[in-house]
Design a protein around this motif. Structure first.
Motif, PDB file in Angstrom:
ATOM      1  N   ASP A   1       0.820  -1.205   0.000  1.00 31.94           N
ATOM      2  CA  ASP A   1       0.000   0.000   0.000  1.00 31.94           C
ATOM      3  C   ASP A   1       0.858   1.262   0.000  1.00 31.94           C
ATOM      4  O   ASP A   1       0.360   2.348   0.284  1.00 31.94           O
ATOM      5  CB  ASP A   1      -0.921   0.022   1.227  1.00 31.94           C
ATOM      6  N   THR A   2       2.137   1.125  -0.297  1.00 28.13           N
ATOM      7  CA  THR A   2       3.044   2.266  -0.345  1.00 28.13           C
ATOM      8  C   THR A   2       3.501   2.462  -1.783  1.00 28.13           C
ATOM      9  O   THR A   2       4.159   1.588  -2.354  1.00 28.13           O
ATOM     10  CB  THR A   2       4.260   2.047   0.565  1.00 28.13           C
ATOM     11  N   LEU A   3       3.150   3.602  -2.376  1.00 26.95           N
ATOM     12  CA  LEU A   3       3.477   3.902  -3.749  1.00 26.95           C
ATOM     13  C   LEU A   3       4.592   4.945  -3.819  1.00 26.95           C
ATOM     14  O   LEU A   3       4.695   5.798  -2.943  1.00 26.95           O
ATOM     15  CB  LEU A   3       2.255   4.436  -4.499  1.00 26.95           C
ATOM     16  N   THR A   4       5.406   4.862  -4.871  1.00 29.81           N
ATOM     17  CA  THR A   4       6.483   5.812  -5.062  1.00 29.81           C
ATOM     18  C   THR A   4       6.416   6.396  -6.469  1.00 29.81           C
ATOM     19  O   THR A   4       5.866   5.779  -7.383  1.00 29.81           O
ATOM     20  CB  THR A   4       7.862   5.150  -4.865  1.00 29.81           C
ATOM     21  N   ALA A   5       7.008   7.574  -6.621  1.00 23.45           N
ATOM     22  CA  ALA A   5       7.095   8.211  -7.933  1.00 23.45           C
ATOM     23  C   ALA A   5       8.117   9.330  -7.846  1.00 23.45           C
ATOM     24  O   ALA A   5       8.270   9.956  -6.788  1.00 23.45           O
ATOM     25  CB  ALA A   5       5.745   8.782  -8.362  1.00 23.45           C
ATOM     26  N   PRO A   6       8.851   9.596  -8.932  1.00 27.03           N
ATOM     27  CA  PRO A   6       9.748  10.755  -8.918  1.00 27.03           C
ATOM     28  C   PRO A   6       8.973  12.044  -8.670  1.00 27.03           C
ATOM     29  O   PRO A   6       7.844  12.212  -9.157  1.00 27.03           O
ATOM     30  CB  PRO A   6      10.364  10.742 -10.320  1.00 27.03           C
ATOM     31  N   ALA A   7       9.585  12.951  -7.932  1.00 26.19           N
ATOM     32  CA  ALA A   7       9.022  14.280  -7.677  1.00 26.19           C
ATOM     33  C   ALA A   7       9.968  15.305  -8.284  1.00 26.19           C
ATOM     34  O   ALA A   7      10.685  16.008  -7.581  1.00 26.19           O
ATOM     35  CB  ALA A   7       8.837  14.516  -6.183  1.00 26.19           C
ATOM     36  N   GLY A   8      10.013  15.343  -9.608  1.00 27.11           N
ATOM     37  CA  GLY A   8      11.009  16.159 -10.280  1.00 27.11           C
ATOM     38  C   GLY A   8      12.310  15.395 -10.413  1.00 27.11           C
ATOM     39  O   GLY A   8      12.330  14.165 -10.455  1.00 27.11           O
ATOM     40  N   ASP A   9      13.424  16.118 -10.462  1.00 28.64           N
ATOM     41  CA  ASP A   9      14.718  15.504 -10.736  1.00 28.64           C
ATOM     42  C   ASP A   9      15.433  14.989  -9.491  1.00 28.64           C
ATOM     43  O   ASP A   9      16.209  14.039  -9.574  1.00 28.64           O
ATOM     44  CB  ASP A   9      15.637  16.502 -11.443  1.00 28.64           C
ATOM     45  N   THR A  10      15.202  15.586  -8.331  1.00 29.60           N
ATOM     46  CA  THR A  10      16.024  15.262  -7.164  1.00 29.60           C
ATOM     47  C   THR A  10      15.213  14.934  -5.923  1.00 29.60           C
ATOM     48  O   THR A  10      15.682  15.116  -4.794  1.00 29.60           O
ATOM     49  CB  THR A  10      16.981  16.432  -6.843  1.00 29.60           C
ATOM     50  N   ALA A  11      14.002  14.449  -6.101  1.00 30.61           N
ATOM     51  CA  ALA A  11      13.171  14.083  -4.954  1.00 30.61           C
ATOM     52  C   ALA A  11      12.204  12.987  -5.372  1.00 30.61           C
ATOM     53  O   ALA A  11      12.029  12.698  -6.562  1.00 30.61           O
ATOM     54  CB  ALA A  11      12.417  15.289  -4.399  1.00 30.61           C
ATOM     55  N   VAL A  12      11.577  12.377  -4.377  1.00 34.43           N
ATOM     56  CA  VAL A  12      10.662  11.261  -4.599  1.00 34.43           C
ATOM     57  C   VAL A  12       9.408  11.473  -3.765  1.00 34.43           C
ATOM     58  O   VAL A  12       9.480  11.904  -2.608  1.00 34.43           O
ATOM     59  CB  VAL A  12      11.338   9.925  -4.208  1.00 34.43           C
ATOM     60  N   TRP A  13       8.255  11.161  -4.377  1.00 36.43           N
ATOM     61  CA  TRP A  13       7.001  11.111  -3.625  1.00 36.43           C
ATOM     62  C   TRP A  13       6.784   9.703  -3.075  1.00 36.43           C
ATOM     63  O   TRP A  13       7.011   8.720  -3.770  1.00 36.43           O
ATOM     64  CB  TRP A  13       5.813  11.452  -4.519  1.00 36.43           C
TER      65      TRP A  13
END
Length: 411
Positions: A282-294
């Protein structure tokens, strides 16, 4: 091939969608993942003709080199590679957990990996069978393909969608699909015996619920600006929007939709538009621009932004496991999701030049219940990482297929 062992506030009341649901092991239809048994005494529960059942997951990696067209299936139990038909110029490799979809400009090649699982809620069945090529779908590189145990929905870049019978694909055939009426924004997603999609209406994009014939059964007043990205979790279907995400789930015999907002203004280039996670998590990830992650905690209905180095790929097993980020230094970095602090780092794993950032052909991180896998295209290798042991390299696979594209099945 050689194997070496070495925060946003919670949204207010959910919006109820008027769609009746049925979902139980006993109510499964024939021609899905488990055919009906002829009698309880002659056929075991979970039986699948032509497949072997195992107590543990039978993970496999699908591999493709777009330049040469070389394609193979790496069995992570035996360490052997099964070569399949060549597919040149593929721009993307997707999977629904069993079938691989190699998207090329002229069409999409369907590959049955021969490894899959069936989740009945209180127990899971793991299966293996020989890998095989199934055939070609006419939709090419920009098609969006989503599946459940009964149907596979293919949405073209023109917004038109068709449905393929999943049982026929499991038999190794591609039959004439059923066309859906209308045009849609993004992917048509099978979920809870229905199809969920977005339609343009005036200046807004609205969620619609269709039955398996494509007939609209609900048109809730739920909008989503710039929909992009989706993921099915145990807690529901997550759909990415410009202001956060929509969580659609089955509840008390109906579908409900609930907003999970970012809680802040997020520029378009920093939005979560492609989710990565371990199936079942239940934990999703995705890039948050070039230098961070959601990191989206679906259970807690919260977003967290973790500042990292320059991001190439990201994933996590969830449930207290580290956030895994492949950065442009070629190393995998582990971060504590709660604190955002780096906790571990591998040596650089990638051969040759450093990747610029995430794109469809960049290396990926695939995660299952105990290991993570990273592809090194230029080195023709795949690394197996024990993410619960300080990112220890557990195995490396030297391959005769250049693994530019990679996806894991059997989870």
């Amino acid at each position: 091939m050689t194997v070496r062992t070495t925060v946003a506030p919670r949204a207010s009341a959910a919006l109820v969608l008027t769609a009746l649901l049925t979902a139980s092991c006993a109510q499964e239809k024939p021609d899905t993942a488990r055919p009906e048994a002829s009698s309880p005494s002659t056929t075991a529960h979970g039986y699948v003709e032509g497949a072997q059942e195992a107590a543990e997951q039978q993970s496999r990696l699908l591999l493709n080199d777009p330049d040469s067209g070389d394609t193979g299936v790496l069995d992570l139990v035996t360490g052997k590679v099964h070569r399949t038909a060549q597919v040149k110029n593929a721009v993307m490799l997707g999977t629904d957990g069993r079938f691989g979809h190699l998207h090329a400009p002229g069409g999409t090649h369907v590959l049955d990996s021969g490894a899959w699982m069936v989740d009945h809620g209180d127990h899971v069945h793991y299966y293996s069978a020989p890998a095989r090529d199934v055939g070609e779908l006419p939709q090419g590189g920009r098609a969006r393909i989503r599946s459940d145990i009964a149907v596979t929905a293919v949405t073209g870049d023109n917004g038109r969608a068709v449905l393929h019978d999943r049982g026929t694909l499991e038999k190794g055939r591609i039959a004439t699909p059923r066309k859906l009426p209308g045009t849609y924004v993004g992917a048509v997603v099978p979920y809870e015996e229905h199809l969920l999609a977005f339609e343009k209406k005036g200046g807004t994009t609205e969620l619609v619920v269709l039955d398996r014939e494509g007939e609209r059964v609900a048109s809730p007043d739920v909008t989503c600006q710039a929909p992009e990205g989706d993921a099915v979790t145990r807690r529901g279907l997550v759909l990415g929007c410009a202001d956060g995400a929509l969580l659609v789930r089955a509840r008390d015999g109906a579908l409900t939709a609930e907003k999970i907002p970012y809680g802040r203004h997020v520029p378009a280039r920093e939005r979560a538009t492609a989710f990565r996670h371990r199936p079942g998590s239940d934990t999703l990830t995705a890039p948050a621009g070039d230098t961070a992650v959601w990191v989206l905690d679906v259970a807690g209905r919260t977003w967290k932004r973790v500042d990292t180095g320059p991001v190439v790929a990201v994933n996590t097993a969830g449930e207290g496991s580290p956030l895994l980020v492949l950065e442009t230094d070629g190393a995998v970095h582990g971060y504590d999701i709660g604190t955002g602090k780096q906790t571990a780092r591998t040596e650089p794993l990638l051969t040759g030049g450093e990747p610029d950032g995430p794109d469809r052909s960049a290396p990926v991180i695939e995660v299952d219940r105990s290991r993570a896998y990273v592809n090194d295209p230029e080195g023709s290798r795949v690394f197996e990482i024990d993410y619960d042991d300080g990112l220890r390299i557990a195995r490396s696979f030297d391959l005769d297929v250049k693994p530019v594209l990679m996806a894991e099945t059997g989870r």
